[in-house]
Design an enzyme around this catalytic site. Structure first.
Site, short mmCIF file in Angstrom:
data_model
loop_
_atom_site.label_atom_id
_atom_site.label_comp_id
_atom_site.label_asym_id
_atom_site.label_seq_id
_atom_site.Cartn_x
_atom_site.Cartn_y
_atom_site.Cartn_z
CE LYS A 15 52.62 41.26 43.84
NZ LYS A 15 53.23 40.59 43.79
CG ASP A 30 56.29 41.71 41.55
OD1 ASP A 30 55.99 41.95 42.71
OD2 ASP A 30 54.47 40.82 41.34
#
Ligand code: ATR
Length: 294
Positions: free
Chosen positions: A80, A117
């Site tokens: 990420k 997220d």
């Protein structure tokens, strides 16, 4: 659950749009199930695949996905943060927290990075914990890409007091500095990874973002008996559904929640970014629970 072969053969053809998830490891990912089911439910010609990509192959792997015409992909551990410099453009959330979990590959090959997220965590937490976060003390475990999304979600929901503990303390310090600057009205305090340093008796919410969940031998870090009785323990891990941390918390009579809700909601946002369609979230969640508890 097996799909009749003629349906499978008809479903994938020369016009199928490819999506996927990159990770190391990736075999545990439930995203292929979620996205393929959502596309099938909506009659969309998409196919979502898992791609095992090691960190030293990230750049060449992303070039490969672009070269073969993949439309977009998700990123899970440990990519990420490393994806950020590979993006041509970033959406405000991905830019703010310097972590990308969803990528769109445009026709001209340009890459646009998103982070869904924080949205996924926020939606999932709202569904299971109705208490306002403003007056709570919250303990967050972890300092990686997922922790960034969770911290952003908590702070956007109004959290004012967060203790951040990570095995590598310097990362907790760095993240706390970053979020204290981004959210000046809140106080994020880095804590050393040691049982006697954690302010558990003050914390009404504990969120684990570490990749492995807490193994039984690691759970000694948290003396869950010290938490207030109404505390919620949230583990963003969803495999297994009942992690060692959640099972220890349940034994103490605490509220527990696994990461399945966050997984589905972050995926729903990604699905909408790629396809322009809303994922049938309730249906997918029911089928996912059926799959996992069968
Ligand atoms: P993700 O994108 O899922 O957050 P990541 O960026 O690789 O993945 O971060 C993994 C997190 O899990 C980190 O906080 C890591 O701690 P370190 O920063 O010390 O590496 C944490 N982690 C991984 N394995 C762990 C373990 N065995 N015990 C405690 N923490 C662990």
């Amino acid at each position: 659950m097996s799909i009749p072969s003629e349906i499978f053969a008809r479903a994938i053809n020369g016009q199928t749009n490819l999506l996927g998830v990159i990770g190391d490891p990736v075999h545990h990912s439930l995203s292929p199930f979620i996205h393929n089911l959502a596309a099938a439910e909506l009659g969309l010609n998409y196919c979502y695949l898992p791609f095992h990509l090691c960190p030293d192959q990230l750049s060449v792997g992303v070039d490969g996905l672009r070269a073969i015409g993949v439309k977009g992909f998700n990123a899970t551990i440990p990519h990420k943060e490393a994806l950020v410099p590979l993006m041509d453009t970033l959406d405000p959330m991905a830019k703010m927290i310097a972590a990308v979990n969803t990528v769109v590959i445009h026709e001209d090959g340009r890459l646009h990075g998103y982070n869904t997220d924080a949205y996924g965590f926020t939606k999932a937490l709202q569904a299971c914990f109705s208490v306002s976060l403003e007056s709570l003390s919250i303990l967050v475990l972890g300092g990686g890409g997922a922790a960034r999304g969770v911290l952003a979600g908590l702070l956007q929901m109004g959290a004012k007091q967060i203790f951040l503990v990570n095995r590598t303390h310097s990362k907790a310090v760095q993240l706390a500095d970053m979020f204290n600057q981004l959210f000046p009205g809140a106080l994020i305090t880095p804590i050393v990874w040691a049982a006697d340093q954690l302010p558990l008796s003050q914390c009404q919410l504990v969120v684990n973002t570490t990749s492995l969940g807490l193994k039984a031998e690691e759970s000694s870090l948290l003396d869950l008996a010290l938490l207030p009785k109404q505390a919620l323990v949230y583990d963003i891990v969803y495999s297994p559904l009942m992690t060692p941390l959640l099972s220890a918390a349940k034994e103490q009579g605490l509220q527990v929640e696994n990461g399945l809700g966050m997984l589905i909601h972050q995926g729903a946002r990604a699905f909408e970014i790629w396809t322009g369609e809303k994922m049938p979230v309730t249906k997918i969640k029911t089928q996912l629970y059926d799959l996992l508890t069968f």
